[in-house]
Motif scaffolding. Structure first.
Motif, PDB file in Angstrom:
ATOM      1  N   LYS A  72     -13.794   1.385  -3.845  1.00  0.00           N
ATOM      2  CA  LYS A  72     -13.696   1.283  -2.551  1.00  0.00           C
ATOM      3  C   LYS A  72     -11.756   1.456  -2.925  1.00  0.00           C
ATOM      4  CE  LYS A  72     -13.663   0.234   2.480  1.00  0.00           C
ATOM      5  NZ  LYS A  72     -15.186   0.083   2.756  1.00  0.00           N
ATOM      6  N   CYS A  73     -11.344   1.251  -3.147  1.00  0.00           N
ATOM      7  CA  CYS A  73     -10.088   0.628  -3.310  1.00  0.00           C
ATOM      8  C   CYS A  73      -8.760   2.265  -4.227  1.00  0.00           C
ATOM      9  CB  CYS A  73      -9.235  -0.619  -3.691  1.00  0.00           C
ATOM     10  SG  CYS A  73     -10.870  -1.875  -2.595  1.00  0.00           S
ATOM     11  N   ARG A 113      -6.139   8.851   3.190  1.00  0.00           N
ATOM     12  CA  ARG A 113      -7.149   8.052   2.854  1.00  0.00           C
ATOM     13  C   ARG A 113      -6.367   7.183   2.023  1.00  0.00           C
ATOM     14  NH1 ARG A 113     -11.117  12.218  -0.092  1.00  0.00           N
ATOM     15  NH2 ARG A 113     -11.535  12.408   2.343  1.00  0.00           N
ATOM     16  N   CYS A 114      -5.568   7.487   1.265  1.00  0.00           N
ATOM     17  CA  CYS A 114      -5.328   5.896   0.099  1.00  0.00           C
ATOM     18  C   CYS A 114      -4.657   4.840   0.630  1.00  0.00           C
ATOM     19  CB  CYS A 114      -3.761   7.011  -0.894  1.00  0.00           C
ATOM     20  SG  CYS A 114      -3.179   5.451  -1.692  1.00  0.00           S
ATOM     21  N   CYS A 173       1.281  -0.858  -0.007  1.00  0.00           N
ATOM     22  CA  CYS A 173      -0.051   0.079  -0.003  1.00  0.00           C
ATOM     23  C   CYS A 173       0.650   0.989   0.239  1.00  0.00           C
ATOM     24  CB  CYS A 173      -0.994  -0.438   0.964  1.00  0.00           C
ATOM     25  SG  CYS A 173      -1.668  -1.333   0.865  1.00  0.00           S
ATOM     26  N   ILE A 194      -7.417  -1.432   3.776  1.00  0.00           N
ATOM     27  CA  ILE A 194      -8.738  -1.597   4.968  1.00  0.00           C
ATOM     28  C   ILE A 194      -9.106  -3.402   3.027  1.00  0.00           C
ATOM     29  CG2 ILE A 194     -11.120  -1.836   4.298  1.00  0.00           C
ATOM     30  CD1 ILE A 194     -10.873   0.768   5.115  1.00  0.00           C
ATOM     31  N   CYS A 195      -8.393  -2.801   2.139  1.00  0.00           N
ATOM     32  CA  CYS A 195      -8.773  -3.542   0.308  1.00  0.00           C
ATOM     33  C   CYS A 195      -8.295  -4.388   0.593  1.00  0.00           C
ATOM     34  CB  CYS A 195      -9.161  -2.924  -0.830  1.00  0.00           C
ATOM     35  SG  CYS A 195     -10.261  -1.109  -0.695  1.00  0.00           S
ATOM     36  N   ASN A 230     -17.438   1.675  -2.259  1.00  0.00           N
ATOM     37  CA  ASN A 230     -18.276   1.971  -0.826  1.00  0.00           C
ATOM     38  C   ASN A 230     -19.732   1.921  -1.662  1.00  0.00           C
ATOM     39  OD1 ASN A 230     -18.936   4.280  -3.083  1.00  0.00           O
ATOM     40  ND2 ASN A 230     -17.480   5.526  -2.403  1.00  0.00           N
ATOM     41  N   LYS A 241      -5.603   4.002   4.358  1.00  0.00           N
ATOM     42  CA  LYS A 241      -6.853   4.085   5.129  1.00  0.00           C
ATOM     43  C   LYS A 241      -7.437   2.499   3.986  1.00  0.00           C
ATOM     44  CE  LYS A 241     -10.744   4.963   7.790  1.00  0.00           C
ATOM     45  NZ  LYS A 241     -12.005   5.961   7.238  1.00  0.00           N
ATOM     46  N   TYR A 242      -7.767   3.218   2.745  1.00  0.00           N
ATOM     47  CA  TYR A 242      -8.887   2.108   1.899  1.00  0.00           C
ATOM     48  C   TYR A 242      -7.944   1.011   1.181  1.00  0.00           C
ATOM     49  CZ  TYR A 242     -12.789   5.754   3.699  1.00  0.00           C
ATOM     50  OH  TYR A 242     -13.610   6.483   3.593  1.00  0.00           O
ATOM     51  N   CYS A 243      -6.567   1.045   1.152  1.00  0.00           N
ATOM     52  CA  CYS A 243      -5.728   0.294   0.356  1.00  0.00           C
ATOM     53  C   CYS A 243      -6.071  -0.550   1.390  1.00  0.00           C
ATOM     54  CB  CYS A 243      -4.236   1.245  -0.251  1.00  0.00           C
ATOM     55  SG  CYS A 243      -3.315  -0.422  -0.840  1.00  0.00           S
TER      56      CYS A 243
END
Length: 93
Positions: free
Chosen positions: A91-92, A51-52, A39, A58-59, A85, A54-56
């Motif tokens: 989302k990713c 933000r990038c 990530c 999660i994915c 989302n 965080k979502y990376c």
């Protein structure tokens, strides 16, 4: 007799809960050691890195995959590509 059976069940339950907890932590550590560098590379050129990342993460934890490069290449990871989302957008990162 019931007292011994009840104690055995209680001990078994406690051992099972501790084992599950340790297993969850180990798996989370494995996810972090796998996901964090991938990530970091994926988000290295993002304008909003926090933000990038965080979502990376999660994915990655859900899909166990991060596409190569800083943008695109999502066909390498269909799960990552197809996550949406709540608004139906990707989302990713």
């Amino acid at each position: 007799m019931k007292s011994t059976t009840t104690k055995a069940i209680l001990v078994f339950t406690i051992v099972l809960m501790l084992t599950t907890s340790l297993l969850d932590r180990t798996m989370a550590d494995d996810d972090s050691s796998f996901c964090d560098p991938k990530c970091a590379a994926r988000c290295s050129k993002a304008g909003r890195q926090d933000r990038c990342l965080k979502y990376c993460r999660i994915c990655c934890k859900k899909c166990h995959c991060v596409p190569s490069g800083t943008y695109g290449n999502k066909d390498e990871c269909p799960c990552y590509r197809d996550m949406k989302n709540s608004k139906g957008n990707p989302k990713c990162p």
